[in-house]
Design an enzyme around this catalytic site. Structure first.
Site, PDB file in Angstrom:
ATOM      1  N   ASP A  84      52.931 -26.321  41.774  1.00  0.00           N
ATOM      2  CA  ASP A  84      54.013 -26.738  42.669  1.00  0.00           C
ATOM      3  C   ASP A  84      54.031 -28.247  42.939  1.00  0.00           C
ATOM      4  O   ASP A  84      52.984 -28.895  43.005  1.00  0.00           O
ATOM      5  CB  ASP A  84      53.832 -25.977  43.993  1.00  0.00           C
ATOM      6  CG  ASP A  84      55.102 -25.913  44.806  1.00  0.00           C
ATOM      7  OD1 ASP A  84      56.188 -25.843  44.200  1.00  0.00           O
ATOM      8  OD2 ASP A  84      55.021 -25.926  46.044  1.00  0.00           O
ATOM      9  N   HIS A 210      62.457 -24.466  49.993  1.00  0.00           N
ATOM     10  CA  HIS A 210      61.151 -25.053  50.342  1.00  0.00           C
ATOM     11  C   HIS A 210      61.071 -25.197  51.863  1.00  0.00           C
ATOM     12  O   HIS A 210      62.074 -25.147  52.557  1.00  0.00           O
ATOM     13  CB  HIS A 210      60.989 -26.417  49.666  1.00  0.00           C
ATOM     14  CG  HIS A 210      60.621 -26.306  48.220  1.00  0.00           C
ATOM     15  ND1 HIS A 210      59.414 -26.746  47.721  1.00  0.00           N
ATOM     16  CD2 HIS A 210      61.287 -25.764  47.167  1.00  0.00           C
ATOM     17  CE1 HIS A 210      59.363 -26.491  46.424  1.00  0.00           C
ATOM     18  NE2 HIS A 210      60.501 -25.902  46.056  1.00  0.00           N
ATOM     19  N   GLY A 211      59.848 -25.395  52.354  1.00  0.00           N
ATOM     20  CA  GLY A 211      59.679 -25.598  53.789  1.00  0.00           C
ATOM     21  C   GLY A 211      60.088 -24.370  54.596  1.00  0.00           C
ATOM     22  O   GLY A 211      60.610 -24.478  55.704  1.00  0.00           O
TER      23      GLY A 211
HETATM   24  O1  G3H Z   1      56.418 -25.912  48.159  1.00  0.00           O
HETATM   25  C1  G3H Z   1      55.879 -25.509  49.206  1.00  0.00           C
HETATM   26  C2  G3H Z   1      56.661 -25.160  50.370  1.00  0.00           C
HETATM   27  O2  G3H Z   1      57.856 -25.826  50.377  1.00  0.00           O
HETATM   28  C3  G3H Z   1      55.921 -24.990  51.655  1.00  0.00           C
HETATM   29  O3  G3H Z   1      56.554 -25.555  52.782  1.00  0.00           O
HETATM   30  O4  G3H Z   1      54.532 -25.603  54.210  1.00  0.00           O
HETATM   31  O5  G3H Z   1      56.756 -26.040  55.155  1.00  0.00           O
HETATM   32  O6  G3H Z   1      56.164 -23.745  54.420  1.00  0.00           O
HETATM   33  P1  G3H Z   1      55.975 -25.214  54.223  1.00  0.00           P
HETATM   34 ZN    ZN Z   2      57.900 -27.528  48.914  1.00  0.00          ZN
END
Ligand code: G3H
Ligand code: ZN
Length: 282
Positions: A84, A210-211
């Site tokens: 990733d 993401h996120g």
């Molecule tokens: O690529 C990884 C994710 O986007 C994780 O995001 O830590 O905010 O859940 P997060």
């Molecule tokens: Zn991410």
């Protein structure tokens, strides 16, 4: 069970009108806890290792990748391995022989033309090596402390630009900026569902959120109904894991054996995985 490919897991989720979750692995206990949580609810899962996690391991990909692959291979549910947020092309090239079936190449910090050129090269390489490749257009904030406001320029993916980007790069999945931000410790992000639908209708390839740790359950479910197919989650696991370590050590100043506090931490992480998978695979 044998290691599955991310392509298969995405295709199956999409066909069933669901999403597949990809959880960040930092340590062996993350991989074990993620798989334990997925087994609790009987749902496939993606183990993803980020370039930042590789840096944490002194720049060595193989030890954590091989350990995660071994955990995946003995899982009672389908599991794939994803590399990733890769910015370093040398790391990208290591994915082929380390058990990964997919990579996310992240040139989203670059200007559009530079993002296209670097991602096109990465996609050519990935396809020659049989890997699915994901890339990001528009910037999902919160990486390395960079916080974009939800309405700042660059914080949203433009559908017309997305069409051109996918055609020019040849990527197989698209990470989109639709209101979420990395590393949120509160679940208060608001998603732009109308934009997700427009992006889904504009590009044929699966959309990635993401996120996702910062997105409330109902919004996550609605985002999936609007067109999100892969959901990336990291921080929510660390909140559970670190919270359990902290409460154990706060209550016990004498323990020195790390197994005493890592065991409840891994179990707390697994519980979070099971809860989030129930939402994602609805
Ligand atoms: O690529 C990884 C994710 O986007 C994780 O995001 O830590 O905010 O859940 P997060
Ligand atoms: Zn991410």
């Amino acid at each position: 069970m044998t290691l599955r490919s991310t392509d298969e897991l995405i295709t199956e989720a999409r066909a069933g009108g669901r999403a597949v979750a990809a959880f960040n692995v930092i340590t062996l206990e993350h991989a074990e806890g993620i798989v334990a949580g997925a087994e609790q609810v009987g749902v496939p899962v993606i183990l993803q290792i980020s370039e930042n996690a590789v840096k944490f391991h002194g720049g060595s990909l193989l030890p954590i990748a091989r350990a995660s692959a071994a955990v995946a291979q003995s899982a009672g549910v389908p599991v794939s391995l994803h590399l990733d947020h890769v910015e370093d092309e040398a790391l990208l090239r290591q994915a082929a022989d380390a058990g990964f079936s997919s990579v996310m190449f992240d040139a989203s910090h670059a200007e559009y033309a530079e993002n296209v050129e670097a991602t096109r090269r990465a996609a050519e390489w990935a396809h020659r090596n049989g890997l699915l490749i994901e890339a990001e257009l528009g910037q999902v904030g919160g990486k390395d402390g960079v916080h974009l406001g939800a309405h700042e320029p660059g914080a949203r993916t433009d559908p017309d630009e997305a069409v051109a980007y996918v055609a020019a790069t040849g990527v197989d999945a698209l990470a989109v900026a639709v209101g979420s931000s990395h590393a949120m410790t509160t679940r208060t992000a608001g998603l732009d569902f109308e934009l997700i639908e427009r992006l889904r209708d504009a590009v044929a390839i699966p959309l990635v959120l993401h996120g996702s740790s910062g997105v409330p359950d109902e919004a996550l479910a609605a985002g999936i109904r609007a067109g999100i197919v892969k959901v990336n989650i990291g921080t929510a696991l660390n909140l559970a894991y670190t919270g359990a370590v902290r409460s154990f050590l706060d209550a016990d100043a004498k323990t020195v054996d790390p197994r005493k506090f890592l065991k409840p931490a891994r179990a707390a992480l697994a519980e979070t995985v099971a809860q989030m998978l129930a939402v994602v695979s609805g």
